[in-house]
Design an enzyme around this catalytic site. Structure first.
Site, short mmCIF file in Angstrom:
data_model
loop_
_atom_site.label_atom_id
_atom_site.label_comp_id
_atom_site.label_asym_id
_atom_site.label_seq_id
_atom_site.Cartn_x
_atom_site.Cartn_y
_atom_site.Cartn_z
N ASN A 83 1.79 -2.75 8.40
CA ASN A 83 0.97 -3.95 8.40
C ASN A 83 0.16 -4.08 9.70
OD1 ASN A 83 3.78 -4.08 9.03
ND2 ASN A 83 3.56 -6.23 9.54
N ARG A 97 1.05 -14.04 0.24
CA ARG A 97 0.45 -14.10 1.57
C ARG A 97 -0.94 -14.74 1.51
NH1 ARG A 97 1.21 -7.96 3.42
NH2 ARG A 97 0.52 -7.66 1.28
N ARG A 145 13.98 -3.75 2.17
CA ARG A 145 12.83 -3.31 1.38
C ARG A 145 13.10 -1.93 0.77
NH1 ARG A 145 6.49 -4.64 2.74
NH2 ARG A 145 6.59 -6.27 1.20
N LYS A 197 -3.81 -14.27 -6.24
CA LYS A 197 -4.63 -13.90 -7.39
C LYS A 197 -3.71 -13.55 -8.54
CE LYS A 197 -6.30 -9.64 -7.51
NZ LYS A 197 -6.82 -8.30 -7.21
N VAL A 207 0.83 -1.20 0.00
CA VAL A 207 0.00 0.00 0.00
C VAL A 207 0.87 1.26 0.00
CG1 VAL A 207 -1.57 1.35 1.45
CG2 VAL A 207 -2.03 -1.05 1.01
N SER A 244 -3.39 2.41 7.01
CA SER A 244 -3.55 0.99 7.36
C SER A 244 -5.01 0.72 7.70
CB SER A 244 -2.72 0.64 8.60
OG SER A 244 -1.36 0.87 8.41
N CYS A 270 -5.80 -9.72 3.38
CA CYS A 270 -6.77 -8.80 4.00
C CYS A 270 -8.16 -9.34 4.29
CB CYS A 270 -6.87 -7.53 3.16
SG CYS A 270 -5.34 -6.58 3.28
N GLU A 289 -4.72 -5.61 -5.09
CA GLU A 289 -3.43 -5.95 -5.67
C GLU A 289 -3.63 -6.45 -7.11
OE1 GLU A 289 -0.85 -8.27 -3.13
OE2 GLU A 289 -1.62 -7.18 -1.40
#
Ligand code: NAD
Ligand code: UGA
Length: 512
Positions: free
Chosen positions: A104, A359, A42, A352, A16, A144, A289, A178
């Site tokens: 997160n 995740r 990251r 997906k 995000v 978040s 999520c 996503e």
């Protein structure tokens, strides 16, 4: 016109934080947007040619707005360069006019509320940094997904740690999905801003809105109080997930009758009051999520003494788990309960299409059930997932699994499927379709990026290969081994076309 905002800080450079910051920076060239994260690896990835997140359109966008090193800056001074990635949160927070919390918020797995409540450790840790370093008057924005009432709690926390210092706390939940993050951010259905019902709260909401109106029509910006905004985020996800569980429950009926779930979905979706979206039956919803947000909503209801409301929403998650369990057991029963000596190929591991995010992968749960039957090999192929992400996620559900024994990860779908007794289509990737005439282009296989040297500065070679098209099912079918089962867990394949290739097809929501 943005209301005197010069510096914005995002805490959390994830799925995000990174894309949202990039879109905000693009449309507000006079604002410096700095994204900070406690994970230096990251941040390094965001600064490199190989971003940590795969999203269509993201690479080009980041290239267009990211501030480069000093030498590169000289040669690229034409570009905007107002997007910065760093680990220096104290400095970035101290100058920010607006601070977006994009860390997160997973499900809490210990103590009170284990398995349901939200684990606020990361959020509260980041808030402590904000309380320490933020300048007076900064606007703090919950990006978040958080439990209802968090803004009130944050206000109290700030009042206790910085008494007398003015801060405003807003809720501005993110609705991107996503795989389509840039498109969703660029043309959002709505931007939701929750604020305190005070003059300064509303003023803060207007200031935040002024960043969005740089590209979002103002009639798409919705202002509410913070509780409504926080709750609306959870409810939006719960309602979307509920539609998936509803249609999946019908797919189970279809598999035992003559009805076909896609035909049923189409027939009901044409009713304008129902609508066609989120009625695709499959293996259920995966991802980081939906499950956790429903758990959070149910926990909220339970903590308010509304046990029947909690139970209603929990059922959405229960139905979801059963769906993939049912699929895995269907595979086993097609082999008369004996997978020993058989090779199974799994097409798709991400939760997906168009994302490398593993995740809460549906494939991982299916593989866990199948591994108990001791097949000779489970070969996995996913166009976007990295092998180490696949193994990490797999280990969360099967701690003993190791890539050296039964599970093998391939970067070539034909190798993965070669000599397979069964192929399981687990992700809805367009590349896996066999629909004649539709030949989607593969853009970028991040599996290949893994082999890139750590100090690589030119990824053109990697990002252009392989530009593979949709997989060739005739080739796949030819190299399979009897009984040549294809289990379509996503209702993606044209069954009649596939059967012409001499394979048996079992598709979700259809009687075979
Ligand atoms: P993520 O795990 O990809 O990213 C979170 C980042 O925050 C990590 O890089 C982590 O290192 C960093 N972080 C944690 N604590 C920190 C701290 N104290 N200081 C600095 N950095 C810290 O998570 P995500 O998928 O981007 O999700 C973030 C939030 O957005 C969650 O609440 C999620 O529910 C919500 N959300 C996610 C999506 C999605 O599609 N992924 C969509 C809408 C909303
Ligand atoms: C979802 C929501 O769509 C976003 O609006 C929200 O911001 C986000 O959650 C979040 O809060 O994290 P995301 O999980 O990224 O986005 O992806 P979705 O497209 O919603 O898909 C979720 C899962 O449901 C996937 O496994 C997908 O394959 C599955 N799905 C989706 C179905 O099985 N059937 C459908 O009809 C639609």
């Amino acid at each position: 016109r943005n209301l005197s905002v010069k510096d914005v800080c995002f805490i959390g450079a994830g799925y995000v934080g990174g894309p949202t910051a990039a879109v905000l920076a693009l449309h507000n060239p006079a604002v410096t947007v700095e994204v900070v994260d406690r994970d230096p690896h990251r941040i390094q990835q965001w600064k490199s040619p190989h971003l940590p997140v795969h999203e269509p359109g993201l690479d080009a966008l980041v290239r267009a707005v990211r501030k480069d090193s000093e030498e590169e800056t000289q040669s690229a001074s034409q570009r905007q360069q107002n997007l910065v990635f760093s680990c220096e949160s104290a400095r970035a927070l101290a100058k920010a006019d607006i601070i977006f919390m994009a860390v997160n918020t997973p499900t809490k797995m210990f103590g009170v509320g284990a398995g349901c409540a939200t684990n606020m450790t990361a959020f509260d840790g980041a808030m402590r940094d904000v309380a320490t370093y933020a300048k007076a008057g900064a606007i703090i924005v919950e990006k978040s997904t958080v439990p209802g009432g968090t803004a009130d709690r944050v206000r109290k926390m700030l009042a206790a740690s910085r008494p007398g210092v003015p801060f405003e706390v807003l809720s501005n939940p993110e609705f991107l999905a996503e795989g389509s993050a840039i498109e969703n951010l660029t043309t959002p259905d709505r931007v939701l801003i929750g604020s305190a019902a005070t003059p300064s709260g509303r003023q803060a909401a207007r200031t935040l809105a002024s960043l969005y109106t740089a590209w979002v029509p103002s009639d798409r910006i919705l202002e509410t109080n913070t509780w409504s905004s926080e709750l609306a985020k959870l409810v939006a996800n719960a309602m979307l997930a509920q539609r998936i569980s509803s249609i999946n429950s019908i797919s189970a009926i279809c598999e035992r009758t003559g009805a076909e779930v896609d035909q049923v979905a189409k027939a009901i979706g044409l009713d304008a009051r129902i609508g066609p979206q989120f009625l695709k039956a499959g293996l259920g919803f995966g991802g980081s999520c939906f499950r956790k947000d429903i758990a959070s909503l149910a926990y909220l209801a339970e903590s308010l003494g509304l046990d029947d409301v909690a139970e209603y929403w929990r059922q959405v998650n229960t139905m979801n788990e059963r769906q993939r369990d049912r699929f895995a057991h269907k595979v086993i029963s097609r082999f008369d309960g004996n997978l020993v000596g058989h090779k199974l190929a799994i097409l798709g591991f991400a939760f997906k299409k168009n994302t490398g995010d593993t995740r809460e992968s549906l494939a991982a749960d299916v593989i866990r059930v199948l591994l108990e039957e001791r097949p000779s090999e489970i070969a996995i192929f996913d166009p976007f997932c990295r092998a180490d992400d696949i193994m990490r996620e797999l280990k969360t559900v099967c701690p003993d699994v190791s890539e050296r024994d039964v599970v093998k990860i391939h970067t070539d779908p034909y190798l993965a499927c070669s000599q397979a007794h069964a192929i399981l289509v687990v992700t809805d990737c367009d590349q896996f379709r066999n629909t004649p005439g539709k030949k989607p282009i593969w853009t970028h296989n991040s599996n290949f990026v893994q082999s890139c040297a750590a100090d690589c500065t030119d990824c053109r070679a990697h990002s252009t290969r392989p530009t593979t098209e949709a997989i060739e099912w005739p080739r796949i079918a030819y190299n399979m081994v009897e009984p040549k089962w294809v289990f379509d867990g996503r209702g993606l394949l044209d069954v009649a076309e596939l059967e012409k290739l001499g394979v048996r097809v079992d598709s979700v929501g259809r009687r075979t």
